[in-house]
Design an enzyme around this catalytic site. Sequence first.
Site, PDB file in Angstrom:
ATOM      1  N   GLU A   1      -1.597  -0.594  -9.112  1.00 17.64           N
ATOM      2  CA  GLU A   1      -3.050  -0.567  -8.955  1.00 17.64           C
ATOM      3  C   GLU A   1      -3.533   0.820  -8.545  1.00 17.64           C
ATOM      4  O   GLU A   1      -3.005   1.414  -7.612  1.00 17.64           O
ATOM      5  CB  GLU A   1      -3.460  -1.610  -7.902  1.00 17.64           C
ATOM      6  CG  GLU A   1      -4.951  -1.837  -7.791  1.00 17.64           C
ATOM      7  CD  GLU A   1      -5.298  -2.895  -6.750  1.00 17.64           C
ATOM      8  OE1 GLU A   1      -6.490  -3.002  -6.420  1.00 17.64           O
ATOM      9  OE2 GLU A   1      -4.387  -3.593  -6.275  1.00 17.64           O
TER      10      GLU A   1
ATOM     11  N   LYS B   1     -14.266  -6.782  -7.516  1.00 20.68           N
ATOM     12  CA  LYS B   1     -14.584  -6.958  -6.095  1.00 20.68           C
ATOM     13  C   LYS B   1     -16.090  -7.087  -5.967  1.00 20.68           C
ATOM     14  O   LYS B   1     -16.839  -6.216  -6.435  1.00 20.68           O
ATOM     15  CB  LYS B   1     -14.086  -5.774  -5.267  1.00 20.68           C
ATOM     16  CG  LYS B   1     -12.567  -5.674  -5.178  1.00 20.68           C
ATOM     17  CD  LYS B   1     -12.141  -4.485  -4.340  1.00 20.68           C
ATOM     18  CE  LYS B   1     -10.618  -4.399  -4.221  1.00 20.68           C
ATOM     19  NZ  LYS B   1     -10.189  -3.197  -3.480  1.00 20.68           N
TER      20      LYS B   1
ATOM     21  N   ASP C   1      -9.128  -0.050 -10.012  1.00 17.77           N
ATOM     22  CA  ASP C   1      -9.894  -0.608  -8.903  1.00 17.77           C
ATOM     23  C   ASP C   1     -11.032   0.335  -8.552  1.00 17.77           C
ATOM     24  O   ASP C   1     -12.172   0.131  -8.945  1.00 17.77           O
ATOM     25  CB  ASP C   1      -8.982  -0.864  -7.703  1.00 17.77           C
ATOM     26  CG  ASP C   1      -9.732  -1.418  -6.500  1.00 17.77           C
ATOM     27  OD1 ASP C   1     -10.942  -1.722  -6.624  1.00 17.77           O
ATOM     28  OD2 ASP C   1      -9.130  -1.559  -5.421  1.00 17.77           O
TER      29      ASP C   1
ATOM     30  N   LYS D   1       0.848  -1.187   0.000  1.00 19.49           N
ATOM     31  CA  LYS D   1       0.000   0.000   0.000  1.00 19.49           C
ATOM     32  C   LYS D   1       0.889   1.245   0.000  1.00 19.49           C
ATOM     33  O   LYS D   1       1.765   1.393   0.863  1.00 19.49           O
ATOM     34  CB  LYS D   1      -0.909   0.009   1.230  1.00 19.49           C
ATOM     35  CG  LYS D   1      -1.951  -1.108   1.233  1.00 19.49           C
ATOM     36  CD  LYS D   1      -3.017  -0.892   0.172  1.00 19.49           C
ATOM     37  CE  LYS D   1      -4.145  -1.900   0.288  1.00 19.49           C
ATOM     38  NZ  LYS D   1      -5.208  -1.669  -0.701  1.00 19.49           N
TER      39      LYS D   1
ATOM     40  N   ASP E   1      -0.150  -0.570  -4.740  1.00 19.53           N
ATOM     41  CA  ASP E   1      -1.546  -0.139  -4.694  1.00 19.53           C
ATOM     42  C   ASP E   1      -1.621   1.221  -4.024  1.00 19.53           C
ATOM     43  O   ASP E   1      -1.443   1.348  -2.816  1.00 19.53           O
ATOM     44  CB  ASP E   1      -2.407  -1.153  -3.930  1.00 19.53           C
ATOM     45  CG  ASP E   1      -3.887  -0.801  -3.983  1.00 19.53           C
ATOM     46  OD1 ASP E   1      -4.251   0.185  -4.661  1.00 19.53           O
ATOM     47  OD2 ASP E   1      -4.685  -1.518  -3.348  1.00 19.53           O
TER      48      ASP E   1
END
Length: 410
Positions: A264, A317, A293, A209, A236
Amino acid sequence: MGSIGFTFFSPKLYKKPMITGTTMTATTSATTKSNMGFKTLMESFSVDIHKAEGRPLNVPLLAPFTIATSRIDKVENVAIRVELSNGCCGWGESPVLPFVTAEDQEMVLVKSGEVCEVLKKCGGMSLGDVLRHVGQLLPGHGLASVRAGIEMAVIDAVATSIGTPLWRFFGGVSNTITTDITIPIVSPAEASKLASKYYKEGFKTLKLKVGKDLNADIEVLQAIRAAHPHCLFILDANEGYTSSEAIQVLDKLHEMQVTPILFEQPVHRDDWEGLGHVTRVAKTKYGVSVAADESCRSLADVREIAKRQLADVVNIKLAKVGVLGALEIIDFAKASGLDLMIGGMVETRLAMGFSGHLAAGIGGFKFIDLDTPLLLAEDPVFGGYEVSGPTYKFTNARGHGGFLHWDHIA
C-alpha cells in the site's frame, strides 16, 4: 410499530415517520419487501434537522501509533450528532490525523459547528439536497473529514427513521466483514509480541507499517514471520519509500520466501511515475498488488490511476472523500476493474462502524482495514456492531446501532 427490520417501504407510498412517545410509527397504505436503495432515498426522503452539533471525541490509545510520516499518542477526533424533527438521531465522526487530514480538532469543531447551524435553518429538504448542500459548504479534500462526519450523522438518522440497519441501507450484500490488524512502526521485539497476540486472537492478515527505515523494516518482517509463520502480510509505507527502495523491499521479501498480498502506497502521493513503476514491477515480477491510498483523494485521482494503470487497488476512506464521494469512487472503480479496499484514519467504532456497514452492504471489497477501534484503550461507543476477533457482525438494529453518551463528552 417498532423496528422495521428487513421490510422496506415503497418510496412512492412512504410518508414521514411520526413519533409517539419513544416509539416510531410510519403511515403507509402498503408495504413492499423491495429494497428502496440509497439512491432512491436520496430524492424521496424528506429530512428536517432539528438539532445538530459537534463535540470533541478524545480517546487514549493502548500505545503510540507510529507510521512513516507521523506519530499520535491519542485520538482527538470530533463526534457529530444530528437529531431530526421526528426524534430520530444519527451519529458521525470526523477523524483528525496529523500529516494526513488537513484539519486539526479545533478547525473541525468550528467548521462542523458552522454547517450544523446552517442545516438547522434549512427546513424540510430531500436527503440528496441536504448532502449536496453539505458538499457545497465543505468542498474539496481539505474539508473532507468534516464533510464525512456530517454526512454519516445525517444518513444514520435517515436509516434510523426508516427502521433499517445501515448495511441493509447500502444494499444488504452481507452483514459481516473480516478485518486485518495493524502493527505500527515498532521494534522487532515489540512486533513479534504483537504478532503472537494477534495470532492467538484469530487474525490471519497483519498490516505492517513500514517506510521509515528500510533495514529496520526487514528486521521487523523477519520477527513477525517467526512469531506468526502463516500470516498474510499487507505492507503500508504511507509514502515513505522511493520507488527503488520499495522494489528493494520486495526483493528482500522474495529472498525470505514471503509474498505480501498487498503493498500500500509505497511512494509519495504525487510520485505518479514511481507508483506506476512499483506497480508494474510488483505485479510482473512478484505477483503482488499495489494499492493507492494517499494518491487516491478524489474521483479525478481514481480516473487517472485507472487510465494510466498506476495501481491495482484503491483504498476508500470516508475521511478523504466523504460518503457521497466514496460511493462515486466505488462505482467507477468497479466499472474500471480496480480492486477495492476500505480503510480509515485512527477512529472509534462510530466511523469504523459506518465504513464497515457500507463495505458489507455494498460488497465487493477485496481488502478490509477497519481495525483502529481495537487499538484504543477505551471504547466510548455503546451498542453498535459485535466483535469476535477479526470479524465484525452488524446487527439488525436501526441505523448504525451505536451511540455516545453525549453529555459525557461535552
